[in-house]
Design a protein around this motif. Structure first.
Motif, PDB file in Angstrom:
ATOM      1  N   GLN A  39      -2.230 -12.928  10.058  1.00  0.00           N
ATOM      2  CA  GLN A  39      -1.595 -11.691  10.494  1.00  0.00           C
ATOM      3  C   GLN A  39      -2.475 -10.959  11.500  1.00  0.00           C
ATOM      4  O   GLN A  39      -3.678 -10.843  11.322  1.00  0.00           O
ATOM      5  CB  GLN A  39      -1.319 -10.800   9.293  1.00  0.00           C
ATOM      6  CG  GLN A  39      -0.491  -9.602   9.635  1.00  0.00           C
ATOM      7  CD  GLN A  39      -0.085  -8.842   8.401  1.00  0.00           C
ATOM      8  OE1 GLN A  39      -0.510  -9.162   7.318  1.00  0.00           O
ATOM      9  NE2 GLN A  39       0.730  -7.839   8.579  1.00  0.00           N
ATOM     10  N   ASP A  40      -1.843 -10.453  12.549  1.00  0.00           N
ATOM     11  CA  ASP A  40      -2.557  -9.724  13.594  1.00  0.00           C
ATOM     12  C   ASP A  40      -2.649  -8.252  13.205  1.00  0.00           C
ATOM     13  O   ASP A  40      -1.620  -7.585  13.060  1.00  0.00           O
ATOM     14  CB  ASP A  40      -1.800  -9.886  14.913  1.00  0.00           C
ATOM     15  CG  ASP A  40      -2.580  -9.378  16.101  1.00  0.00           C
ATOM     16  OD1 ASP A  40      -3.759  -9.032  15.913  1.00  0.00           O
ATOM     17  OD2 ASP A  40      -2.007  -9.344  17.204  1.00  0.00           O
ATOM     18  N   PRO A  41      -3.855  -7.713  13.029  1.00  0.00           N
ATOM     19  CA  PRO A  41      -3.976  -6.304  12.618  1.00  0.00           C
ATOM     20  C   PRO A  41      -3.479  -5.320  13.673  1.00  0.00           C
ATOM     21  O   PRO A  41      -3.028  -4.229  13.335  1.00  0.00           O
ATOM     22  CB  PRO A  41      -5.469  -6.122  12.359  1.00  0.00           C
ATOM     23  CG  PRO A  41      -6.143  -7.273  12.982  1.00  0.00           C
ATOM     24  CD  PRO A  41      -5.144  -8.379  13.110  1.00  0.00           C
ATOM     25  N   THR A  42      -3.505  -5.720  14.944  1.00  0.00           N
ATOM     26  CA  THR A  42      -3.012  -4.810  15.977  1.00  0.00           C
ATOM     27  C   THR A  42      -1.508  -4.599  15.849  1.00  0.00           C
ATOM     28  O   THR A  42      -1.012  -3.498  16.087  1.00  0.00           O
ATOM     29  CB  THR A  42      -3.347  -5.332  17.387  1.00  0.00           C
ATOM     30  OG1 THR A  42      -2.809  -6.649  17.536  1.00  0.00           O
ATOM     31  CG2 THR A  42      -4.840  -5.358  17.631  1.00  0.00           C
ATOM     32  N   LEU A  43      -0.794  -5.662  15.450  1.00  0.00           N
ATOM     33  CA  LEU A  43       0.649  -5.539  15.253  1.00  0.00           C
ATOM     34  C   LEU A  43       0.960  -4.598  14.104  1.00  0.00           C
ATOM     35  O   LEU A  43       1.889  -3.788  14.177  1.00  0.00           O
ATOM     36  CB  LEU A  43       1.268  -6.912  14.955  1.00  0.00           C
ATOM     37  CG  LEU A  43       1.794  -7.704  16.132  1.00  0.00           C
ATOM     38  CD1 LEU A  43       2.365  -9.025  15.662  1.00  0.00           C
ATOM     39  CD2 LEU A  43       2.836  -6.934  16.893  1.00  0.00           C
ATOM     40  N   LYS A  44       0.187  -4.721  13.047  1.00  0.00           N
ATOM     41  CA  LYS A  44       0.398  -3.864  11.882  1.00  0.00           C
ATOM     42  C   LYS A  44       0.145  -2.398  12.256  1.00  0.00           C
ATOM     43  O   LYS A  44       0.916  -1.511  11.881  1.00  0.00           O
ATOM     44  CB  LYS A  44      -0.516  -4.304  10.744  1.00  0.00           C
ATOM     45  CG  LYS A  44      -0.100  -3.804   9.402  1.00  0.00           C
ATOM     46  CD  LYS A  44      -0.817  -4.530   8.304  1.00  0.00           C
ATOM     47  CE  LYS A  44      -0.098  -4.294   7.002  1.00  0.00           C
ATOM     48  NZ  LYS A  44      -0.431  -5.241   5.985  1.00  0.00           N
ATOM     49  N   ASN A  45      -0.927  -2.153  13.009  1.00  0.00           N
ATOM     50  CA  ASN A  45      -1.237  -0.781  13.440  1.00  0.00           C
ATOM     51  C   ASN A  45      -0.151  -0.232  14.361  1.00  0.00           C
ATOM     52  O   ASN A  45       0.245   0.929  14.245  1.00  0.00           O
ATOM     53  CB  ASN A  45      -2.590  -0.736  14.148  1.00  0.00           C
ATOM     54  CG  ASN A  45      -3.727  -0.989  13.199  1.00  0.00           C
ATOM     55  OD1 ASN A  45      -3.612  -0.792  11.997  1.00  0.00           O
ATOM     56  ND2 ASN A  45      -4.848  -1.442  13.730  1.00  0.00           N
ATOM     57  N   LEU A  46       0.325  -1.088  15.265  1.00  0.00           N
ATOM     58  CA  LEU A  46       1.368  -0.658  16.199  1.00  0.00           C
ATOM     59  C   LEU A  46       2.655  -0.311  15.453  1.00  0.00           C
ATOM     60  O   LEU A  46       3.297   0.707  15.740  1.00  0.00           O
ATOM     61  CB  LEU A  46       1.626  -1.758  17.234  1.00  0.00           C
ATOM     62  CG  LEU A  46       2.626  -1.446  18.331  1.00  0.00           C
ATOM     63  CD1 LEU A  46       2.154  -0.260  19.163  1.00  0.00           C
ATOM     64  CD2 LEU A  46       2.832  -2.654  19.208  1.00  0.00           C
TER      65      LEU A  46
END
Length: 139
Positions: A39-46
């Motif tokens: 999982q990409d943490p930047t996607l989750k933050n976005l």
């Protein structure tokens, strides 16, 4: 896609976004609740930022109704898939047995990899893949 959804939400404004709120929230909710390994943490933050933006835009009450509806749909889908899997196990025991064997084989390989990473001197025995033997039906 998430940036696009956020931009469209801001562009449409409070009143015109409400009919599309569930549609916009569905992928955002899926990304927030996903727990897969890569999982990409930047996607989750976005997705979290866009959810906060939508919350401010449409108000807490409308957002909460739409978000709870999306949660309910996701839980229903999850329950339906689980039920289908259970029914398939009863209806097609050979497919279920193959799936179970594959899962156990993967678990054993994972265990061997973990042992090798913890103790580099120890080499776990690896199963040689015999293509024809692996394709044989389970009896």
């Amino acid at each position: 896609i998430f940036k696009f959804l956020g931009a469209i939400s801001v562009d449409l404004g409070k009143d015109r976004i409400k009919p599309y709120l569930q549609t916009i929230l569905t992928p955002l909710y899926r990304e927030l609740n996903s727990n897969y390994a890569e999982q990409d943490p930047t996607l989750k933050n976005l997705s979290q930022e866009i959810i906060e933006l939508l919350k401010k835009l449409v108000g807490l009450e409308a957002f909460s109704l739409a978000f709870s509806s999306v949660q309910k749909q996701a839980n229903q889908k999850r329950a339906m898939r689980k039920k289908q899997r259970a029914l398939q196990t009863v209806a097609n025991p050979d497919i279920a047995a193959r799936r179970k064997l594959k899962r156990h084989k993967n678990k054993a390989e994972t265990r061997k990899r973990k042992i090798e990473s913890l103790r580099p001197m120890h080499k776990a025995k690896r199963h040689r893949s015999h293509a024809l033997k692996d394709l044989a039906m389970v009896e």
